[in-house]
Design a protein around this motif. Structure first.
Motif, PDB file in Angstrom:
ATOM      1  N   ILE A 149      78.437  76.927 -66.296  1.00 48.38           N
ATOM      2  CA  ILE A 149      78.483  75.781 -67.220  1.00 48.38           C
ATOM      3  C   ILE A 149      77.080  75.378 -67.648  1.00 48.38           C
ATOM      4  N   LEU A 150      76.165  75.288 -66.692  1.00 47.76           N
ATOM      5  CA  LEU A 150      74.792  74.899 -67.000  1.00 47.76           C
ATOM      6  C   LEU A 150      74.109  75.946 -67.881  1.00 47.76           C
ATOM      7  N   GLN A 151      74.341  77.212 -67.601  1.00 47.08           N
ATOM      8  CA  GLN A 151      73.766  78.287 -68.404  1.00 47.08           C
ATOM      9  C   GLN A 151      74.287  78.216 -69.847  1.00 47.08           C
ATOM     10  N   THR A 152      75.573  77.950 -70.001  1.00 45.20           N
ATOM     11  CA  THR A 152      76.155  77.845 -71.340  1.00 45.20           C
ATOM     12  C   THR A 152      75.552  76.676 -72.105  1.00 45.20           C
ATOM     13  N   ALA A 153      75.358  75.551 -71.427  1.00 42.45           N
ATOM     14  CA  ALA A 153      74.760  74.386 -72.083  1.00 42.45           C
ATOM     15  C   ALA A 153      73.334  74.701 -72.555  1.00 42.45           C
ATOM     16  N   LYS A 175      68.842  70.205 -73.729  1.00 37.75           N
ATOM     17  CA  LYS A 175      67.690  70.022 -72.857  1.00 37.75           C
ATOM     18  C   LYS A 175      68.122  69.486 -71.488  1.00 37.75           C
ATOM     19  N   GLU A 176      67.272  69.721 -70.498  1.00 39.49           N
ATOM     20  CA  GLU A 176      67.599  69.336 -69.129  1.00 39.49           C
ATOM     21  C   GLU A 176      67.855  67.835 -68.994  1.00 39.49           C
ATOM     22  N   VAL A 214      75.088  65.948 -73.046  1.00 41.33           N
ATOM     23  CA  VAL A 214      74.904  65.233 -74.311  1.00 41.33           C
ATOM     24  C   VAL A 214      74.405  66.224 -75.352  1.00 41.33           C
ATOM     25  N   PHE A 215      75.199  66.436 -76.389  1.00 46.58           N
ATOM     26  CA  PHE A 215      74.846  67.352 -77.469  1.00 46.58           C
ATOM     27  C   PHE A 215      74.326  66.556 -78.669  1.00 46.58           C
ATOM     28  N   LEU A 216      73.243  67.051 -79.250  1.00 50.49           N
ATOM     29  CA  LEU A 216      72.713  66.465 -80.479  1.00 50.49           C
ATOM     30  C   LEU A 216      73.144  67.265 -81.701  1.00 50.49           C
ATOM     31  N   ASP A 217      73.630  68.480 -81.461  1.00 51.15           N
ATOM     32  CA  ASP A 217      74.135  69.345 -82.530  1.00 51.15           C
ATOM     33  C   ASP A 217      75.644  69.508 -82.326  1.00 51.15           C
TER      34      ASP A 217
END
Length: 249
Positions: free
Chosen positions: A88-92, A98-99, A124-127
């Protein structure tokens, strides 16, 4: 963007107390008491009320992804959840998150002969396009032990601050344009601003699918929600003879 009718007041002959007013009708009053500004400085002025309304879409989306498993051995359950958590973290990260926009919490408990472990990742996604792509990857690649939640849309403090500045400046600009048009009708020239005052400001939220509007709320929304703001600005400009117009605002 919607604009309300503006109020225009122009004092063109302060020594005689003459005032031009335009409130959906034309009135010429002789002997009228001068405005506070013109009485103090003996300058000719035009007073305008300008309005503006601006809307802003959300600029961030938060997605909750939870992982849970139960096994008889604590190492087995930890390894199982950790593998999925790392994916999950790798996909994000692969989708430009960003971390500082990733939060991970873990919880381990024992119930008789079973160990239960649960982890939650808040991203949290900005895109928004990359957010949808990341959700699709996680839903397709991971099993039922992983739950990918719906996005919660919100506005950052920076976005709201920018919205408030934009609507205020647009209201001032509308006031300037209306004052300039009034000066052309009166055969005068617009001078420098003498007073700027915000008379009213409002904010409200509404779904992009529902334009009726609703009170501004801090609760997260699962649909993109517009934040709208309106402002009414009162501006006093110096009024100058047209043939002596050396400076324009």
């Amino acid at each position: 963007m919607a604009h309300s009718p503006s109020r225009v007041f122009a004092a063109v002959s302060p020594s005689a107390g003459d005032v031009y007013r335009d409130e959906n009708q034309s009135v010429f009053n002789r002997g009228r008491k001068q405005t506070h500004l013109s009485a103090q400085s003996n300058v000719r002025v035009i007073e305008v009320t300008g309005c503006a309304e601006v809307s802003s879409p959300p600029d961030r989306a938060c997605v909750s992804i939870s992982v849970k498993n139960s096994k008889e051995n604590v190492n087995d359950v930890t390894n199982s959840v950790t593998r999925r958590l790392e994916y999950i973290l790798q996909t994000a990260r692969q989708h430009d998150v960003k971390e500082e926009n990733i939060t991970v919490t873990k919880h381990l408990q024992r119930d008789e002969d079973l160990f239960h472990m649960q982890a939650e990742v808040l991203v949290v996604f900005l895109d928004f396009e990359k957010m949808q792509q990341a959700r699709t990857v996680l839903i397709e690649k991971l099993d039922k032990s992983v739950c990918v939640g719906d996005p919660y849309y919100s506005h950052s403090a920076e976005s709201l601050s920018l919205l408030r500045r934009r609507v205020c400046l647009e209201a001032v600009d509308n006031a300037r344009l209306k004052a300039s048009e009034a000066c052309c009708i009166l055969g005068q020239a617009l001078g420098r601003p003498l007073l700027v005052r915000e008379e009213e400001s409002r904010e409200w939220s509404s779904s992009q699918q529902d334009t009726s509007g609703s009170p501004l709320t801090l609760h997260p929304r699962t649909d993109p929600t517009l934040i709208s703001a309106s402002s009414r600005m009162f501006v006093t400009f110096e009024l100058r003879p047209k043939d002596n117009n050396r400076r324009k605002f």
